[in-house]
Write a protein that holds these residues in place. Structure first.
Motif, PDB file in Angstrom:
ATOM      1  N   VAL A  16      56.657  48.313  34.117  1.00 37.33           N
ATOM      2  CA  VAL A  16      55.374  48.296  33.407  1.00 37.33           C
ATOM      3  C   VAL A  16      54.254  47.850  34.339  1.00 37.33           C
ATOM      4  CG1 VAL A  16      54.074  47.129  31.578  1.00 37.33           C
ATOM      5  CG2 VAL A  16      56.379  48.002  31.113  1.00 37.33           C
ATOM      6  N   LEU A  17      54.490  46.805  35.107  1.00 33.76           N
ATOM      7  CA  LEU A  17      53.446  46.295  35.997  1.00 33.76           C
ATOM      8  C   LEU A  17      53.150  47.261  37.138  1.00 33.76           C
ATOM      9  CD1 LEU A  17      54.300  42.484  36.057  1.00 33.76           C
ATOM     10  CD2 LEU A  17      52.605  43.694  34.648  1.00 33.76           C
ATOM     11  N   ASP A  18      54.167  47.972  37.613  1.00 34.70           N
ATOM     12  CA  ASP A  18      53.925  49.002  38.636  1.00 34.70           C
ATOM     13  C   ASP A  18      53.018  50.102  38.093  1.00 34.70           C
ATOM     14  OD1 ASP A  18      55.494  47.633  40.464  1.00 34.70           O
ATOM     15  OD2 ASP A  18      57.252  48.937  40.205  1.00 34.70           O
ATOM     16  N   ALA A  19      53.263  50.516  36.856  1.00 32.06           N
ATOM     17  CA  ALA A  19      52.413  51.539  36.227  1.00 32.06           C
ATOM     18  C   ALA A  19      50.991  51.015  36.050  1.00 32.06           C
ATOM     19  CB  ALA A  19      53.006  51.966  34.889  1.00 32.06           C
ATOM     20  N   PHE A  20      50.862  49.752  35.681  1.00 33.69           N
ATOM     21  CA  PHE A  20      49.546  49.132  35.532  1.00 33.69           C
ATOM     22  C   PHE A  20      48.807  49.129  36.868  1.00 33.69           C
ATOM     23  CE2 PHE A  20      47.113  45.043  35.771  1.00 33.69           C
ATOM     24  CZ  PHE A  20      46.074  45.403  34.934  1.00 33.69           C
ATOM     25  N   ASP A  21      49.520  48.733  37.932  1.00 34.26           N
ATOM     26  CA  ASP A  21      48.903  48.729  39.265  1.00 34.26           C
ATOM     27  C   ASP A  21      48.366  50.112  39.619  1.00 34.26           C
ATOM     28  OD1 ASP A  21      49.535  46.038  39.617  1.00 34.26           O
ATOM     29  OD2 ASP A  21      51.346  46.465  40.781  1.00 34.26           O
ATOM     30  N   ALA A  22      49.148  51.132  39.335  1.00 34.30           N
ATOM     31  CA  ALA A  22      48.720  52.505  39.627  1.00 34.30           C
ATOM     32  C   ALA A  22      47.521  52.889  38.767  1.00 34.30           C
ATOM     33  CB  ALA A  22      49.870  53.475  39.393  1.00 34.30           C
ATOM     34  N   ASP A  66      47.624  36.266  33.712  1.00 39.05           N
ATOM     35  CA  ASP A  66      47.011  36.008  35.012  1.00 39.05           C
ATOM     36  C   ASP A  66      47.162  37.216  35.934  1.00 39.05           C
ATOM     37  OD1 ASP A  66      46.164  33.463  34.347  1.00 39.05           O
ATOM     38  OD2 ASP A  66      47.868  32.453  35.305  1.00 39.05           O
ATOM     39  N   TYR A  67      48.314  37.869  35.870  1.00 40.04           N
ATOM     40  CA  TYR A  67      48.550  39.047  36.700  1.00 40.04           C
ATOM     41  C   TYR A  67      47.557  40.157  36.347  1.00 40.04           C
ATOM     42  CZ  TYR A  67      50.892  42.780  39.173  1.00 40.04           C
ATOM     43  OH  TYR A  67      51.168  43.812  40.030  1.00 40.04           O
ATOM     44  N   ILE A  68      47.380  40.382  35.068  1.00 43.93           N
ATOM     45  CA  ILE A  68      46.437  41.415  34.611  1.00 43.93           C
ATOM     46  C   ILE A  68      45.029  41.083  35.097  1.00 43.93           C
ATOM     47  CG2 ILE A  68      45.338  42.401  32.549  1.00 43.93           C
ATOM     48  CD1 ILE A  68      48.173  42.064  31.186  1.00 43.93           C
ATOM     49  N   ASP A  69      44.602  39.837  34.897  1.00 47.81           N
ATOM     50  CA  ASP A  69      43.279  39.389  35.316  1.00 47.81           C
ATOM     51  C   ASP A  69      43.109  39.531  36.822  1.00 47.81           C
ATOM     52  OD1 ASP A  69      41.295  37.266  36.305  1.00 47.81           O
ATOM     53  OD2 ASP A  69      40.993  37.108  34.139  1.00 47.81           O
ATOM     54  N   THR A  70      44.079  39.037  37.575  1.00 51.96           N
ATOM     55  CA  THR A  70      43.995  39.063  39.035  1.00 51.96           C
ATOM     56  C   THR A  70      43.967  40.491  39.569  1.00 51.96           C
ATOM     57  OG1 THR A  70      45.101  36.923  39.201  1.00 51.96           O
ATOM     58  CG2 THR A  70      45.150  38.326  41.164  1.00 51.96           C
ATOM     59  N   THR A  71      44.807  41.340  39.023  1.00 43.33           N
ATOM     60  CA  THR A  71      44.856  42.729  39.479  1.00 43.33           C
ATOM     61  C   THR A  71      43.527  43.428  39.234  1.00 43.33           C
ATOM     62  OG1 THR A  71      47.238  42.815  39.097  1.00 43.33           O
ATOM     63  CG2 THR A  71      46.079  44.929  39.249  1.00 43.33           C
ATOM     64  N   LEU A  72      42.961  43.231  38.061  1.00 46.30           N
ATOM     65  CA  LEU A  72      41.654  43.828  37.775  1.00 46.30           C
ATOM     66  C   LEU A  72      40.595  43.297  38.732  1.00 46.30           C
ATOM     67  CD1 LEU A  72      41.728  43.707  33.870  1.00 46.30           C
ATOM     68  CD2 LEU A  72      41.830  45.769  35.294  1.00 46.30           C
ATOM     69  N   THR A  73      40.601  41.996  38.935  1.00 47.48           N
ATOM     70  CA  THR A  73      39.627  41.365  39.822  1.00 47.48           C
ATOM     71  C   THR A  73      39.749  41.904  41.241  1.00 47.48           C
ATOM     72  OG1 THR A  73      39.603  39.373  38.455  1.00 47.48           O
ATOM     73  CG2 THR A  73      38.813  39.150  40.732  1.00 47.48           C
ATOM     74  N   GLU A  74      40.990  42.040  41.722  1.00 50.33           N
ATOM     75  CA  GLU A  74      41.208  42.557  43.073  1.00 50.33           C
ATOM     76  C   GLU A  74      40.731  43.993  43.232  1.00 50.33           C
ATOM     77  OE1 GLU A  74      45.388  41.910  43.692  1.00 50.33           O
ATOM     78  OE2 GLU A  74      45.071  39.818  44.265  1.00 50.33           O
ATOM     79  N   HIS A  75      40.583  44.700  42.119  1.00 47.92           N
ATOM     80  CA  HIS A  75      40.102  46.085  42.176  1.00 47.92           C
ATOM     81  C   HIS A  75      38.636  46.202  41.740  1.00 47.92           C
ATOM     82  CE1 HIS A  75      44.379  46.912  42.621  1.00 47.92           C
ATOM     83  NE2 HIS A  75      43.971  48.041  43.198  1.00 47.92           N
ATOM     84  N   GLY A  76      37.929  45.083  41.798  1.00 55.30           N
ATOM     85  CA  GLY A  76      36.486  45.110  41.601  1.00 55.30           C
ATOM     86  C   GLY A  76      35.986  44.942  40.180  1.00 55.30           C
ATOM     87  N   VAL A  77      36.873  44.634  39.253  1.00 58.81           N
ATOM     88  CA  VAL A  77      36.436  44.422  37.865  1.00 58.81           C
ATOM     89  C   VAL A  77      36.060  42.954  37.703  1.00 58.81           C
ATOM     90  CG1 VAL A  77      37.120  44.494  35.435  1.00 58.81           C
ATOM     91  CG2 VAL A  77      37.935  46.270  37.017  1.00 58.81           C
TER      92      VAL A  77
END
Length: 100
Positions: A16-22, A66-77
């Motif tokens: 699921v997290l891999d799909a989210f990252d993509a 936290d993972y969701i938040d961090t991933t979005l932040t790292e991609h400029g959100v």
């Protein structure tokens, strides 16, 4: 530990997290609606994993958020600005869909 974190739970969560990252990497823009679609998709998928494996405890729930938040932040959100524009606190981003 194997009882707390069975391989099936870990593999399903990683998938699921891999799909989210993509999905996040593929956002054409950080338009609010697009971000919310991606967040809804990952949260609903994590709900299904939790329903199947009864696996997420409090610490894991917080780590997933936290993972969701961090991933979005790292991609400029700008998560704080995004949630504020919609009358939400920063840590309420997943609440609308989250069952875990």
């Amino acid at each position: 530990m194997a009882d707390l974190y069975p391989d099936e739970l870990l593999v399903a969560t990683d998938t699921v997290l891999d799909a989210f990252d993509a999905d996040v990497a593929g956002l054409d823009s950080a338009e609010d609606a697009n971000v919310f679609v991606v967040v809804e998709r990952v949260v609903l998928a994590l709900n299904a994993v939790d329903d199947t494996h009864c696996g997420y405890e409090t610490d894991e729930r917080e780590a997933l958020c936290d993972y969701i938040d961090t991933t979005l932040t790292e991609h400029g959100v700008d998560v704080a600005a995004l949630t504020a524009r919609h009358g939400l606190g920063r840590y309420e981003l997943t609440d609308k869909w989250r069952d875990w």
